[in-house]
Design a protein around this motif. Structure first.
Motif, PDB file in Angstrom:
ATOM      1  N   MET A 177      52.627  15.430  -1.303  1.00 40.72           N
ATOM      2  CA  MET A 177      51.988  16.613  -1.290  1.00 40.72           C
ATOM      3  C   MET A 177      50.444  16.417  -0.970  1.00 40.72           C
ATOM      4  N   MET A 178      50.025  17.140   0.045  1.00 41.68           N
ATOM      5  CA  MET A 178      48.627  16.910   0.522  1.00 41.68           C
ATOM      6  C   MET A 178      47.750  17.937  -0.280  1.00 41.68           C
ATOM      7  N   GLY A 179      47.187  17.476  -1.252  1.00 36.25           N
ATOM      8  CA  GLY A 179      46.286  18.330  -2.012  1.00 36.25           C
ATOM      9  C   GLY A 179      44.936  18.133  -1.542  1.00 36.25           C
ATOM     10  N   SER A 180      43.837  18.323  -2.517  1.00 33.32           N
ATOM     11  CA  SER A 180      42.336  18.235  -1.998  1.00 33.32           C
ATOM     12  C   SER A 180      41.422  18.342  -3.046  1.00 33.32           C
ATOM     13  N   ARG A 181      40.333  17.558  -2.818  1.00 33.63           N
ATOM     14  CA  ARG A 181      39.502  17.499  -4.169  1.00 33.63           C
ATOM     15  C   ARG A 181      38.885  18.886  -4.159  1.00 33.63           C
ATOM     16  N   SER A 182      39.034  19.865  -3.119  1.00 36.43           N
ATOM     17  CA  SER A 182      38.556  21.246  -3.404  1.00 36.43           C
ATOM     18  C   SER A 182      39.310  21.907  -4.583  1.00 36.43           C
ATOM     19  N   GLY A 183      40.710  21.307  -4.917  1.00 38.64           N
ATOM     20  CA  GLY A 183      41.318  21.820  -6.046  1.00 38.64           C
ATOM     21  C   GLY A 183      40.395  21.500  -7.225  1.00 38.64           C
ATOM     22  N   TRP A 184      39.784  20.477  -7.181  1.00 35.95           N
ATOM     23  CA  TRP A 184      38.995  19.972  -8.493  1.00 35.95           C
ATOM     24  C   TRP A 184      37.487  20.586  -8.519  1.00 35.95           C
ATOM     25  N   ARG A 185      37.115  20.937  -7.396  1.00 40.33           N
ATOM     26  CA  ARG A 185      35.605  21.438  -7.111  1.00 40.33           C
ATOM     27  C   ARG A 185      35.569  22.635  -6.606  1.00 40.33           C
ATOM     28  N   SER A 186      36.092  23.725  -7.229  1.00 42.19           N
ATOM     29  CA  SER A 186      36.389  25.174  -6.570  1.00 42.19           C
ATOM     30  C   SER A 186      35.079  25.796  -6.672  1.00 42.19           C
ATOM     31  N   GLU A 187      33.944  25.270  -7.381  1.00 41.58           N
ATOM     32  CA  GLU A 187      32.658  25.862  -7.475  1.00 41.58           C
ATOM     33  C   GLU A 187      31.978  26.058  -6.127  1.00 41.58           C
ATOM     34  N   ILE A 188      32.573  25.229  -4.978  1.00 41.27           N
ATOM     35  CA  ILE A 188      31.884  25.342  -3.937  1.00 41.27           C
ATOM     36  C   ILE A 188      32.098  26.826  -3.430  1.00 41.27           C
ATOM     37  N   LYS A 189      31.188  27.594  -2.939  1.00 42.90           N
ATOM     38  CA  LYS A 189      31.269  28.869  -2.525  1.00 42.90           C
ATOM     39  C   LYS A 189      32.037  28.906  -1.169  1.00 42.90           C
ATOM     40  N   VAL A 190      32.700  30.023  -0.759  1.00 48.10           N
ATOM     41  CA  VAL A 190      33.528  30.629   0.316  1.00 48.10           C
ATOM     42  C   VAL A 190      34.969  29.706   0.269  1.00 48.10           C
ATOM     43  N   ILE A 191      35.344  28.752  -0.241  1.00 46.34           N
ATOM     44  CA  ILE A 191      36.483  28.107  -0.189  1.00 46.34           C
ATOM     45  C   ILE A 191      37.413  28.310  -1.662  1.00 46.34           C
ATOM     46  N   GLY A 192      37.038  29.485  -2.212  1.00 43.91           N
ATOM     47  CA  GLY A 192      38.103  29.809  -3.395  1.00 43.91           C
ATOM     48  C   GLY A 192      39.276  30.005  -3.034  1.00 43.91           C
ATOM     49  N   PHE A 193      39.888  30.580  -1.967  1.00 41.23           N
ATOM     50  CA  PHE A 193      41.050  30.792  -1.563  1.00 41.23           C
ATOM     51  C   PHE A 193      41.815  29.654  -1.577  1.00 41.23           C
ATOM     52  N   TYR A 194      41.066  28.754  -0.499  1.00 39.00           N
ATOM     53  CA  TYR A 194      41.726  27.332  -0.177  1.00 39.00           C
ATOM     54  C   TYR A 194      41.830  26.288  -1.494  1.00 39.00           C
ATOM     55  N   GLY A 195      40.605  26.183  -2.157  1.00 37.01           N
ATOM     56  CA  GLY A 195      40.514  25.524  -3.402  1.00 37.01           C
ATOM     57  C   GLY A 195      41.440  25.924  -4.439  1.00 37.01           C
ATOM     58  N   SER A 196      41.779  26.935  -4.562  1.00 39.81           N
ATOM     59  CA  SER A 196      42.695  27.521  -5.508  1.00 39.81           C
ATOM     60  C   SER A 196      44.118  27.227  -4.935  1.00 39.81           C
ATOM     61  N   SER A 197      44.470  27.439  -3.759  1.00 41.39           N
ATOM     62  CA  SER A 197      45.704  27.009  -3.413  1.00 41.39           C
ATOM     63  C   SER A 197      45.979  25.695  -3.451  1.00 41.39           C
ATOM     64  N   LYS A 198      45.030  24.574  -3.284  1.00 42.06           N
ATOM     65  CA  LYS A 198      45.340  23.355  -3.471  1.00 42.06           C
ATOM     66  C   LYS A 198      45.353  22.894  -5.088  1.00 42.06           C
ATOM     67  N   ALA A 199      44.807  23.769  -5.758  1.00 44.52           N
ATOM     68  CA  ALA A 199      44.819  23.458  -7.323  1.00 44.52           C
ATOM     69  C   ALA A 199      46.456  23.790  -7.625  1.00 44.52           C
ATOM     70  N   ALA A 200      46.764  24.855  -7.015  1.00 44.77           N
ATOM     71  CA  ALA A 200      48.323  25.187  -7.265  1.00 44.77           C
ATOM     72  C   ALA A 200      49.278  24.326  -6.769  1.00 44.77           C
ATOM     73  N   ILE A 201      48.927  23.709  -5.647  1.00 45.77           N
ATOM     74  CA  ILE A 201      49.802  22.692  -5.214  1.00 45.77           C
ATOM     75  C   ILE A 201      49.795  21.255  -6.157  1.00 45.77           C
ATOM     76  N   HIS A 202      48.466  21.014  -6.538  1.00 40.19           N
ATOM     77  CA  HIS A 202      48.387  20.213  -7.467  1.00 40.19           C
ATOM     78  C   HIS A 202      49.205  20.201  -8.886  1.00 40.19           C
ATOM     79  N   ALA A 203      49.282  21.424  -9.541  1.00 37.07           N
ATOM     80  CA  ALA A 203      50.110  21.852 -10.516  1.00 37.07           C
ATOM     81  C   ALA A 203      51.580  21.886 -10.307  1.00 37.07           C
ATOM     82  N   ILE A 204      52.008  22.483  -9.289  1.00 35.23           N
ATOM     83  CA  ILE A 204      53.346  22.498  -8.965  1.00 35.23           C
ATOM     84  C   ILE A 204      53.753  21.068  -8.643  1.00 35.23           C
ATOM     85  N   SER A 205      53.081  20.190  -8.105  1.00 38.00           N
ATOM     86  CA  SER A 205      53.569  18.919  -7.848  1.00 38.00           C
ATOM     87  C   SER A 205      53.794  17.913  -9.068  1.00 38.00           C
ATOM     88  N   GLU A 206      53.009  18.330 -10.158  1.00 41.06           N
ATOM     89  CA  GLU A 206      53.066  17.571 -11.094  1.00 41.06           C
ATOM     90  C   GLU A 206      54.298  18.057 -11.922  1.00 41.06           C
TER      91      GLU A 206
END
Length: 295
Positions: free
Chosen positions: A140-169
């Motif tokens: 599963m290709m996640g992203s460090r953006s799932g850990w650093r979602s405080e970066i502006k404008v990537i909220g949708f992307y970062g949250s999707s990668k955080a979801a993939i992280h949780a689903i994958s666990e």
């Protein structure tokens, strides 16, 4: 001496970026690849090889369509004598820049349709083949953006990668008894193509965000071509882990594979921030249990 059969990899999103590089690396080691993209024309320039089968797969088209496309791709590969799917790499994904309020749930659904629901659809379509053989690896290709979602404008992307992280666990513990492994890859910024091709969402402009939006649009694509990560090195690391070779030889299965100094930094910072919170607020955190009933 027994001969090790070549592995069969199904890799999504191979028109560019990590996916394209992974196809080349896997072919170079003598394995077989089912390379997928939304349209075949996008991957018709992949190296010609008897170990490569190209197939159309648009993971955003809904569960039923995705399943049909995966079955068609696997059936075509089986006709070549490739009877297994040893490795699934869920690489396909998109990043849709937007301020959260302006993008709203509609933009969130589009983002999740590919990065989360589509990824799960592909995985569920491949798992029956792995369950039948009682072996396989799901990457599963996640992203460090799932850990650093405080970066502006990537909220949708970062949250999707955080979801993939949780689903994958969760997937990892469900699949382990069936002989199937899961690997969550968490890359930082790598110098790949098409990362910034999607335009910034402006159709629902809210005046209060005008200044923020203008700054975000001006800086959104500035990192392009300046990312520190080498995507070839990253995908070679993935292959090493999946195959238990090189630096992965003799090591326990990691579940997580963090790639990049920036990813290392951001994940450490997030973990440290959470530990500080638990320490500083421990009197509140730990003082909310039900009072013991006096005997």
């Amino acid at each position: 001496m027994a001969t090790t059969l070549p592995k069969v990899w199904l890799i999504t999103g191979t028109s560019s970026g990590f996916g394209r590089r992974l196809v080349n690396i896997v072919l170079q080691r003598g394995d077989r690849v089912i390379a997928t993209a939304r349209t075949l024309v996008k991957i018709d320039d992949l190296p010609k090889s008897s170990n490569l089968h190209c197939a159309e797969l648009d993971i955003s088209t809904g569960t039923e369509n995705v399943e049909k496309q995966v079955v068609a791709a696997v059936t075509a590969a089986q006709a070549l004598g490739w009877d297994t799917i040893d490795v699934l790499v869920n690489n396909a994904g998109v990043g849709l820049p937007s301020l959260l309020e302006e993008g709203g749930a509609a933009k969130m659904m589009i983002q999740y349709q590919t990065n989360v629901f589509g990824t799960l659809d592909v995985t569920n379509a491949v798992l029956p083949y792995m369950r039948k053989q009682k072996s396989g690896t799901v990457v599963m290709m996640g992203s460090r953006s799932g850990w650093r979602s405080e970066i502006k404008v990537i909220g949708f992307y970062g949250s999707s990668k955080a979801a993939i992280h949780a689903i994958s666990e969760t997937l990892a513990v469900e699949l382990e008894p069936l002989g199937i492994r899961t690997l969550i890859v968490e890359p930082g910024a790598f110098r790949t193509e098409n990362i910034y091709i999607h335009p910034f969402a402006e159709s629902n402009a809210i005046a209060d965000y005008n200044e923020e939006r203008e700054k975000s649009i001006a800086t959104w694509s500035l990192p392009a071509g300046k990312q520190p990560g080498d995507p070839d090195k990253a995908m070679k690391a993935v292959v090493e882990v999946v195959c238990g070779e090189g630096r992965a030889k003799g090591k326990e299965w990691p579940l997580y594979l963090v790639l990049g100094k920036d990813a290392d930094r951001d994940i450490r910072n997030k973990c440290a921030r959470m530990i500080r919170h638990l320490d500083e607020w421990s009197d509140v955190v730990r003082d909310v249990d039900l009072d013991e009933i006096a005997s």
